[in-house]
Design a protein around this motif. Structure first.
Motif, short mmCIF file in Angstrom:
data_model
loop_
_atom_site.label_atom_id
_atom_site.label_comp_id
_atom_site.label_asym_id
_atom_site.label_seq_id
_atom_site.Cartn_x
_atom_site.Cartn_y
_atom_site.Cartn_z
N ILE A 1 -8.23 9.05 -6.14
CA ILE A 1 -7.70 10.09 -5.24
C ILE A 1 -6.66 10.95 -5.98
O ILE A 1 -6.68 12.18 -5.91
CB ILE A 1 -7.04 9.46 -3.99
N CYS A 2 -5.77 10.29 -6.71
CA CYS A 2 -4.68 11.04 -7.37
C CYS A 2 -5.22 11.92 -8.50
O CYS A 2 -4.76 13.05 -8.66
CB CYS A 2 -3.62 10.06 -7.88
N ASN A 3 -6.19 11.41 -9.25
CA ASN A 3 -6.77 12.23 -10.31
C ASN A 3 -7.49 13.45 -9.73
O ASN A 3 -7.41 14.55 -10.27
CB ASN A 3 -7.76 11.41 -11.16
N TRP A 4 -8.18 13.21 -8.63
CA TRP A 4 -8.86 14.32 -7.95
C TRP A 4 -7.84 15.35 -7.46
O TRP A 4 -8.04 16.55 -7.63
CB TRP A 4 -9.70 13.76 -6.80
N ALA A 5 -6.74 14.85 -6.86
CA ALA A 5 -5.70 15.76 -6.35
C ALA A 5 -5.18 16.65 -7.48
O ALA A 5 -4.94 17.84 -7.30
CB ALA A 5 -4.55 14.96 -5.72
N LYS A 6 -5.05 16.06 -8.69
CA LYS A 6 -4.57 16.84 -9.84
C LYS A 6 -5.54 17.94 -10.21
O LYS A 6 -5.12 19.03 -10.60
CB LYS A 6 -4.35 15.92 -11.04
N PRO B 1 -9.35 -5.46 6.52
CA PRO B 1 -8.98 -5.73 5.12
C PRO B 1 -9.97 -5.10 4.13
O PRO B 1 -9.57 -4.71 3.03
CB PRO B 1 -8.99 -7.26 5.03
N GLU B 2 -11.23 -4.97 4.53
CA GLU B 2 -12.23 -4.42 3.62
C GLU B 2 -12.03 -2.92 3.41
O GLU B 2 -12.56 -2.35 2.47
CB GLU B 2 -13.64 -4.72 4.12
N ALA B 3 -11.24 -2.30 4.29
CA ALA B 3 -11.03 -0.85 4.18
C ALA B 3 -9.76 -0.50 3.42
O ALA B 3 -9.47 0.67 3.22
CB ALA B 3 -10.99 -0.22 5.58
N VAL B 4 -9.00 -1.49 3.01
CA VAL B 4 -7.77 -1.21 2.28
C VAL B 4 -8.12 -0.65 0.91
O VAL B 4 -8.89 -1.25 0.16
CB VAL B 4 -6.92 -2.49 2.12
N PRO B 5 -7.57 0.52 0.56
CA PRO B 5 -7.89 1.11 -0.74
C PRO B 5 -7.34 0.24 -1.87
O PRO B 5 -6.24 -0.31 -1.75
CB PRO B 5 -7.19 2.47 -0.73
N THR B 6 -8.10 0.12 -2.94
CA THR B 6 -7.63 -0.61 -4.11
C THR B 6 -6.80 0.32 -4.99
O THR B 6 -6.73 1.52 -4.73
CB THR B 6 -8.83 -1.09 -4.94
N GLU B 7 -6.19 -0.26 -6.02
CA GLU B 7 -5.43 0.57 -6.95
C GLU B 7 -6.36 1.58 -7.63
O GLU B 7 -5.98 2.73 -7.88
CB GLU B 7 -4.75 -0.29 -8.00
N ALA B 8 -7.57 1.12 -7.92
CA ALA B 8 -8.55 2.02 -8.54
C ALA B 8 -8.86 3.18 -7.61
O ALA B 8 -8.99 4.33 -8.05
CB ALA B 8 -9.82 1.25 -8.89
#
Ligand code: HEC
Length: 124
Positions: free
Chosen positions: A115-120, A103-110
């Motif tokens: 990740i998505c901003n970086w992908a952009k 559970p501690e490894a589940v990515p948060t919305e943040a």
């Protein structure tokens, strides 16, 4: 005299053996591959690197292997980054069983946003 020599050399041998086991402790380097920012890398190491690495899951690393990231063409890096954003945003990665067990490894919305901003930024 002779005995000390044997003791010393076996001690040295034991030390070298220990070092061999200790130093490559799973993932020797925590430096991000080229093109991956520190904040993205922190998330990858927390949530993805167990499987998507040379010593990870065979299926996972065939699709995305961060240890091989620097060998991907820049087009491939851009596409994979976009895939990462998609998979995390849809909650498909990490897989549900892994989420349950880690559970501690589940990515948060943040995390997903990072990740998505970086992908952009990789798109041209
Ligand atoms: C428990 C192991 C595991 C973890 C942890 C994991 N993955 Fe995966 N991943 C897989 C496996 C297995 C596949 C290949 C099978 C599939 O596509 O479902 C895969 C496939 C992928 C793919 C390719 C999808 C496709 O169809 O081409 C992407 C992108 C991906 N993972 C991203 C991530 C990201 C980003 C993380 C971290 C947030 C992550 N994975 C964490 C096991 C894992």
């Amino acid at each position: 005299m002779k005995k000390t020599g044997i003791v010393i050399s076996s001690l040295a041998g034991a030390l070298i053996l220990c070092a061999a086991f200790v130093i490559p402790a799973n993932h020797p380097s925590t430096d991000p591959p080229k093109g991956i920012t520190d904040s993205v890398w922190t998330i990858v190491q927390k949530s993805c690197y167990d499987c998507h690495a040379n010593d990870g899951n065979a299926m996972a690393k065939s699709k995305l292997n961060f240890d091989n990231w620097e060998n991907y063409s820049s087009d491939k890096q851009t596409a994979k980054a976009q895939d990462m954003c998609d998979e995390i945003s849809k909650g498909k990665m990490p897989p549900s069983k892994y989420r349950k067990n880690n559970p501690e490894a589940v990515p948060t919305e943040a995390d997903a946003t990072v990740i998505c901003n970086w992908a952009k930024t990789l798109e041209k």
